[in-house]
Write a protein that holds these residues in place. Structure first.
Motif, PDB file in Angstrom:
ATOM      1  N   TRP A 197     -12.492   1.435   0.526  1.00 53.57           N
ATOM      2  CA  TRP A 197     -13.736   0.804   0.102  1.00 53.57           C
ATOM      3  C   TRP A 197     -13.723  -0.700   0.344  1.00 53.57           C
ATOM      4  CZ3 TRP A 197     -18.651   1.542  -0.921  1.00 53.57           C
ATOM      5  CH2 TRP A 197     -19.094   2.857  -1.011  1.00 53.57           C
ATOM      6  N   VAL A 198     -12.545  -1.299   0.285  1.00 56.63           N
ATOM      7  CA  VAL A 198     -12.464  -2.733   0.600  1.00 56.63           C
ATOM      8  C   VAL A 198     -12.841  -2.930   2.076  1.00 56.63           C
ATOM      9  CG1 VAL A 198     -10.933  -4.736   0.767  1.00 56.63           C
ATOM     10  CG2 VAL A 198     -10.723  -3.169  -1.165  1.00 56.63           C
ATOM     11  N   ASP A 199     -12.320  -2.053   2.937  1.00 54.15           N
ATOM     12  CA  ASP A 199     -12.664  -2.141   4.367  1.00 54.15           C
ATOM     13  C   ASP A 199     -14.173  -1.954   4.564  1.00 54.15           C
ATOM     14  OD1 ASP A 199      -9.997  -2.461   4.944  1.00 54.15           O
ATOM     15  OD2 ASP A 199      -9.649  -0.341   5.376  1.00 54.15           O
ATOM     16  N   ASN A 245       1.690   1.813  -3.461  1.00 55.29           N
ATOM     17  CA  ASN A 245       0.535   2.025  -4.360  1.00 55.29           C
ATOM     18  C   ASN A 245      -0.557   2.793  -3.631  1.00 55.29           C
ATOM     19  OD1 ASN A 245       1.174   0.070  -6.838  1.00 55.29           O
ATOM     20  ND2 ASN A 245       1.764  -0.972  -4.937  1.00 55.29           N
ATOM     21  N   ARG A 278       0.831  -1.218   0.000  1.00 53.01           N
ATOM     22  CA  ARG A 278       0.000   0.000   0.000  1.00 53.01           C
ATOM     23  C   ARG A 278       0.859   1.260   0.000  1.00 53.01           C
ATOM     24  NH1 ARG A 278      -5.114  -1.141   3.960  1.00 53.01           N
ATOM     25  NH2 ARG A 278      -5.502   1.054   3.576  1.00 53.01           N
ATOM     26  N   LEU A 338      -4.644   2.986  -4.534  1.00 51.32           N
ATOM     27  CA  LEU A 338      -5.614   1.877  -4.514  1.00 51.32           C
ATOM     28  C   LEU A 338      -6.681   2.124  -3.448  1.00 51.32           C
ATOM     29  CD1 LEU A 338      -3.316  -1.235  -5.020  1.00 51.32           C
ATOM     30  CD2 LEU A 338      -4.519   0.134  -6.713  1.00 51.32           C
ATOM     31  N   LYS A 339      -7.898   1.642  -3.738  1.00 50.77           N
ATOM     32  CA  LYS A 339      -9.057   1.989  -2.897  1.00 50.77           C
ATOM     33  C   LYS A 339      -9.275   0.990  -1.750  1.00 50.77           C
ATOM     34  CE  LYS A 339     -10.668   5.547  -5.373  1.00 50.77           C
ATOM     35  NZ  LYS A 339     -11.449   5.315  -6.554  1.00 50.77           N
ATOM     36  N   PHE A 340      -8.346   0.954  -0.836  1.00 50.27           N
ATOM     37  CA  PHE A 340      -8.506   0.036   0.294  1.00 50.27           C
ATOM     38  C   PHE A 340      -9.612   0.479   1.251  1.00 50.27           C
ATOM     39  CE2 PHE A 340      -4.404  -1.539  -1.128  1.00 50.27           C
ATOM     40  CZ  PHE A 340      -4.552  -2.896  -0.929  1.00 50.27           C
TER      41      PHE A 340
END
Lengths: 314, 161
Positions: B129-131, B122, B119, B125-127
């Motif tokens: 939204w993953v959470d 990068n 992370r 990246l849309k972490f």
């Protein structure tokens, strides 16, 4: 010389045993081959037939024989799935509609209970993507994203369930992980033998991150460009039929959904048309699984009205 | 009995133990649910964290009856369990019976530490939204209510019994 002959005899005995026990265990798959390798090595050392060094070589050979994917634990799969999904979400924005996403999770997570792999490390979770493309992605471990364009194809909850059950089928069979090239993790998984509890140091961490990056790239390439291939799609459709039927949905909804997809997919498109076999081919295969076609039973009004209420947000 | 034969007998005997001796299994998911009955629609009586070892009482499929560390018994789905003991973080003692693979399993490969490092490299990246996606949870009671409200009648012979 006598010593050399003794070692050779020891190896011959071990190799014979390997062949015998492996053949006996073929039914049980690669895991057993690996276990047998370890067993042969342990017993070989105990009986003096092989040295410790030779035993380790046997274990390594056994591990190499077994499938690449097997080395990935559900936890490894979970971390891959998170980053794959974060990457998808950087290309396709999420569709932030709490009621719609809640409904999608009610349908999807309920369906997942009826799959052959109901428990993954982090569980199954679903999210709508704000895109008119007809597409859906099964992130390893159960993070499933579906575009608005795909949802628009569905006219009943049963058809929506068919779409989600197909994606759950990919997770069940771990198709995403199968895309990872063996070369990606041979380094990470054979040279980084960290002691339990130890965090990785600089060089080891860099190597693991490189392997991770490569693995994400392999999965993305498959999800977005090449597709899983015909055999995997058929497996996912078979899983979908089984899951739908077990949960109480009409599996014929998979056929009607595919018929609608066939009408709406543009040949040569960059969505499902690119990564999946022709819907007609899938329809014929599913009809064979069902033992015939026919229109699905219309869903009861309660089911249809909750579907319509949720889809109003599309 | 010559040496090769002795080795053969020893290997086959041990292989038999490997195949039949699945008394200990470990939870291989973040939170393994233990149910009162062999069904996903049954009441959850305990949630076991990743790595918890349980003793197999009835090795049936897909539901396995297990004995928990606190002595209670319940049913777990096979997808939540892995044979043997998982060696986890936190300096637990290595079990003498654990194989090389079991010992290293939890410490190798892709972990939170790898994601954290990735992370950093990068940041777009849309972490987040993953959470958020992972926070969407449907409880067993909600799933049951959803099935009932939609007049869905699951088959009892497979999956969720």
């Amino acid at each position: 010389m006598t010593q050399v002959r003794a070692v050779c005899r020891g190896w011959a005995a071990v190799l014979t045993l390997w062949a015998t026990v492996s053949a006996m265990s073929l039914w049980a798959g690669c895991q057993t081959i690996k276990a047998v390798g370890e067993t042969v090595a342990v017993v070989g050392v105990a009986t003096g037939a092989v040295t410790e060094e030779q035993a380790q070589s046997i274990v390594r050979t056994g591990a190499a024989l077994s499938s690449a994917m097997e080395h990935l634990t559900p936890e490894n799969e979970y971390w891959i799935g998170r980053t794959v999904t974060a990457t998808i979400l950087s290309r396709y924005p999420p569709y932030d509609r709490p009621n719609l996403n809640r409904y999608l999770n009610l349908v999807g997570q309920t369906l997942a209970l009826f799959s052959e792999r109901p428990e993954t490390f982090g569980g199954y979770h679903f999210l709508v993507l704000d895109s008119e493309e007809i597409n859906a992605f099964a992130g390893p471990g159960g993070l499933i994203t579906v575009t608005r364009g795909m949802l628009r194809l569905c006219r009943t909850e049963d058809e929506l369930a068919a779409v989600l059950a197909h994606e759950i089928g990919h997770v069940e069979h771990r198709h995403g992980l199968q895309a990872i090239k063996k070369s990606r993790w041979t380094g990470a998984f054979t040279t980084i033998v960290a002691e339990a509890g130890k965090t990785l140091g600089g060089a080891e961490l860099a190597e693991a991150v490189r392997a991770f990056e490569g693995s994400i790239s392999d999965v993305m390439q498959t999800l977005v460009n090449s597709g899983y291939g015909r055999a995997a799609e058929r497996e996912a459709d078979a899983a979908a039929v089984r899951i739908l039927r077990t949960a109480g949905y009409d599996p014929r909804a998979l056929v009607t959904m595919l018929q609608e997809m066939k009408r709406r997919l543009k040949p040569g498109g960059l969505d499902f048309a690119k990564t999946h076999p022709d819907p007609e081919e899938r329809i014929q295969a599913v009809l064979k699984m069902l033992g015939g076609g026919g229109a699905p039973t219309p869903p009861p009004p309660e089911r249809q009205s909750r579907f319509a209420a949720a889809m109003a947000e599309l | 009995m010559n040496r090769s034969m002795r080795v053969a007998v020893a290997v086959l005997a041990t292989a038999g133990i490997v195949t039949a001796g699945a008394e200990t299994m470990s939870v291989q998911v973040r939170s393994g649910q233990v149910r009162a009955t062999a069904s996903y629609l049954g009441a959850v009586i305990a949630e076991l964290p990743y790595g918890t070892a349980v003793q197999v009482e009835t090795p049936s499929k897909p539901w396995i009856r297990v004995k928990l560390p606190d002595g209670r018994s319940g049913w777990m789905h096979e997808s939540a369990l892995i044979r043997g003991r998982l060696q986890l973080r936190g300096g637990e003692t290595v079990q003498a019976s654990a194989s090389v693979n079991e010992v290293a399993l939890a410490a190798k490969g892709f972990t939170q530490q790898v994601e954290t490092e990735y992370r950093k490299q990068n940041p777009t990246l849309k972490f987040t939204w993953v959470d958020r996606m992972e926070s969407y949870r449907v409880t067993p009671a909600e799933a049951q209510a959803f099935l009932r409200a939609g007049r869905l009648q699951p088959r009892t012979a497979e999956g969720a019994q």
